[in-house]
Design an enzyme around this catalytic site. Structure first.
Site, short mmCIF file in Angstrom:
data_model
loop_
_atom_site.label_atom_id
_atom_site.label_comp_id
_atom_site.label_asym_id
_atom_site.label_seq_id
_atom_site.Cartn_x
_atom_site.Cartn_y
_atom_site.Cartn_z
N HIS A 152 0.88 -1.17 0.00
CA HIS A 152 0.00 0.00 0.00
C HIS A 152 0.91 1.22 0.00
O HIS A 152 1.59 1.50 0.99
CB HIS A 152 -0.88 -0.05 1.26
CG HIS A 152 -2.07 0.84 1.21
ND1 HIS A 152 -3.09 0.67 0.31
CD2 HIS A 152 -2.42 1.91 1.97
CE1 HIS A 152 -4.01 1.60 0.50
NE2 HIS A 152 -3.62 2.37 1.51
N LYS A 185 -10.19 6.43 -3.43
CA LYS A 185 -9.24 7.48 -3.06
C LYS A 185 -7.89 7.08 -3.61
O LYS A 185 -7.47 5.93 -3.45
CB LYS A 185 -9.25 7.59 -1.53
CG LYS A 185 -8.08 8.27 -0.88
CD LYS A 185 -8.49 8.71 0.52
CE LYS A 185 -7.35 8.67 1.52
NZ LYS A 185 -7.72 9.27 2.81
N LYS A 224 -3.79 7.69 -3.72
CA LYS A 224 -2.70 8.25 -2.93
C LYS A 224 -1.67 8.83 -3.88
O LYS A 224 -1.10 8.09 -4.70
CB LYS A 224 -2.07 7.14 -2.09
CG LYS A 224 -2.97 6.68 -0.96
CD LYS A 224 -3.07 7.79 0.03
CE LYS A 224 -3.68 7.36 1.33
NZ LYS A 224 -3.71 8.45 2.28
N ASP A 237 -5.55 11.93 -2.13
CA ASP A 237 -4.91 12.32 -0.87
C ASP A 237 -3.44 12.55 -1.14
O ASP A 237 -2.73 11.62 -1.54
CB ASP A 237 -5.10 11.22 0.18
CG ASP A 237 -4.67 11.65 1.56
OD1 ASP A 237 -4.14 12.78 1.70
OD2 ASP A 237 -4.87 10.88 2.52
N GLU A 281 -7.45 15.93 -0.67
CA GLU A 281 -7.17 15.83 0.77
C GLU A 281 -5.73 16.26 1.07
O GLU A 281 -4.80 15.83 0.39
CB GLU A 281 -7.39 14.36 1.17
CG GLU A 281 -7.18 14.07 2.63
CD GLU A 281 -7.57 12.63 2.99
OE1 GLU A 281 -8.28 11.96 2.19
OE2 GLU A 281 -7.16 12.18 4.07
N ASP A 334 -6.80 16.86 6.78
CA ASP A 334 -6.58 15.59 7.50
C ASP A 334 -5.47 15.79 8.54
O ASP A 334 -5.76 16.06 9.71
CB ASP A 334 -6.26 14.46 6.52
CG ASP A 334 -6.07 13.12 7.24
OD1 ASP A 334 -6.36 13.05 8.44
OD2 ASP A 334 -5.62 12.14 6.61
N LYS A 349 -10.80 11.36 12.72
CA LYS A 349 -10.22 10.04 13.00
C LYS A 349 -10.16 9.88 14.51
O LYS A 349 -9.72 10.80 15.22
CB LYS A 349 -8.80 9.91 12.42
CG LYS A 349 -8.76 9.98 10.90
CD LYS A 349 -7.38 9.74 10.32
CE LYS A 349 -7.43 9.89 8.80
NZ LYS A 349 -6.12 9.74 8.15
N GLU A 406 -13.99 6.17 5.09
CA GLU A 406 -12.97 5.35 4.42
C GLU A 406 -12.59 4.20 5.36
O GLU A 406 -11.43 3.82 5.45
CB GLU A 406 -11.75 6.21 4.08
CG GLU A 406 -11.15 6.91 5.29
CD GLU A 406 -9.93 7.77 4.99
OE1 GLU A 406 -9.68 8.08 3.82
OE2 GLU A 406 -9.23 8.13 5.96
C1 MUC Z 1 -4.76 9.06 5.24
O1 MUC Z 1 -3.91 9.89 5.15
O2 MUC Z 1 -5.89 9.44 5.03
C2 MUC Z 1 -6.52 6.57 4.81
C3 MUC Z 1 -6.72 5.76 3.75
C4 MUC Z 1 -5.48 5.29 3.32
O3 MUC Z 1 -5.22 4.55 2.36
O4 MUC Z 1 -4.53 5.83 4.10
C5 MUC Z 1 -5.14 6.52 5.16
C6 MUC Z 1 -4.39 7.67 5.66
MG MG Z 2 -5.35 11.51 4.61
#
Ligand code: MUC
Ligand code: MG
Length: 381
Positions: free
Chosen positions: A21, A166, A168, A197, A223, A248, A272, A326
């Site tokens: 991941h 989402k 990254k 994000d 994000e 976040d 969170k 999420e």
């Molecule tokens: C984050 O920064 O949001 C949430 C989903 C994911 O894949 O990582 C987290 C952390």
């Molecule tokens: Mg995040």
């Protein structure tokens, strides 16, 4: 009701992920959970979890540090206190230790799980009642490969498991990242919502370029594009673009929420339970955002099943949860330490109905995956 805290155990658990991941600051091959077992004098056991991402790459607390903090400072302070008064117990912890939100979250979860079991009500009921029992849950595409991400999204759409994805970004150049995102959005079209994000990886100029291109590509939400300290830059980006900007890393608890609202720094709050130092802290953070007209989102630190369901019970009680959640952490790991894994169906995580968190630890699995067990077997070999 009379019950005191008898003992607390904090256990490091390493679970392998189903695939690497990739985030801007770490690539996860496994997830480490700090699982807490809190035994009370009436025989009730509460479970909690503290989890972060990439050791110290994401948050200020590492799994090993969380265990040390609980073993050395927090557990001794709680043993002997009234196990049925969660607010008093947490006030005591807040006197003993500043900060250490993740560790406190695990303990508050365990106290609430135990109290729910004692009163025979689900944790959400203890918090005032669930206004939803199915929580929309997105999935993060983060294999690092565009084609593989598209295949993964197509499969999950077909299974009706997720319809929001989402992505990254922030590891590669802005243009390479945008090309990756745009290709996925083009492939999925109107069948899925796509968010990104950046995990703080861009400076303001990069963010201005990147967000403009992402808007053109039809992305639904951006994000944490800039470092958490740079709230003024976040506010300028939120004012400049139509696409919603989500806070976040810059949002921990209610105090941050007040500051972010005052500065008009974002459009959406990622809540969170770890960042807010527990379930009640999350409710307070949410209340600030909600009162200010901020759209709310149920975030994750990629917790395992215990932490994920603790968050689910809280998010289920929020009057407004405009961006869903999420809460997919349990799906990212190959195996689990609970007897029944959380239920994902029709694009949602479904809240369990049993008392407390509504789940039980599988002791054999826990024995297998706890870090000290593997150390012992290495020592014996
Ligand atoms: C984050 O920064 O949001 C949430 C989903 C994911 O894949 O990582 C987290 C952390
Ligand atoms: Mg995040």
């Amino acid at each position: 009701m009379n019950a005191t805290v008898s003992s607390i155990e904090a256990i490091l658990v390493d679970l392998p992920t189903i695939r690497p991941h990739q985030l801007a600051m770490a690539t996860m091959q496994q997830q480490t959970l700090v699982v807490v077992k809190l035994l009370s004098s009436d025989g009730v056991v509460g479970i909690g979890e503290a989890t972060t991402i990439g050791g110290l790459a994401y948050g200020d607390e590492s799994p090993e540090g969380i265990k040390l903090t609980i073993d050395t400072y927090l557990a001794p302070a709680l043993v002997g206190t009234d196990a049925t008064n969660v607010h008093a117990a947490m006030a005591k912890l807040n006197k003993v230790a500043r900060g250490n939100r993740f560790a406190k979250c695990a303990l508050e979860t365990a106290l609430l799980d135990a109290q729910g079991k004692r009163l025979n009500v689900p944790l959400a009921t203890l918090l005032g009642g669930a206004v939803r029992t199915a929580l929309p849950a997105l999935w993060t595409l983060a294999s690092g490969d565009t084609g593989r991400d598209i295949d993964e999204a197509e499969r999950l759409l077909a299974e009706r498991r997720h319809d929001t994805f989402k992505l990254k970004i922030g590891r590669r150049s802005v243009r390479d990242d945008v090309a990756h995102v745009a290709a996925i959005k083009r492939a999925l079209g109107e069948r899925a919502r796509v968010t990104v994000d950046v995990n703080q990886a861009w400076n303001e100029a990069e963010a201005a370029t990147g967000i403009a291109l992402l808007e053109d590509a039809g992305i639904d939400l951006v994000e944490q594009p800039v470092p958490r300290e740079q709230r003024a830059a976040l506010a300028r980006l939120a004012a400049r673009f139509v696409v919603p900007i989500m806070a976040d890393e810059t949002l921990m608890g209610p105090e941050d929420a007040i500051d972010l609202v005052r500065g008009a720094c974002a459009d959406v709050f990622a809540l969170k339970i770890m960042k807010s130092g527990g379930l009640y802290g999350t409710l307070r953070t949410a209340a600030v955002g909600d009162a200010a007209g901020m759209a709310l989102y149920g975030g994750t630190m990629l917790e395992g099943s215990v932490g994920t369901l603790a968050a689910a019970h809280v998010f289920a009680t929020l009057p407004q949860l405009a961006w869903g959640t999420e809460l997919f952490g349990p799906l990212l790991v190959k195996d689990d330490i609970v007897t029944e894994r959380p239920v994902y169906r029709d694009f949602c995580l479904h809240l369990p109905t049993g008392p407390g968190l509504g789940i039980a630890i599988d002791e054999d699995k826990l024995a297998h995956y706890r870090r000290d067990a593997s150390r012992k077997s290495v020592a014996l070999a």
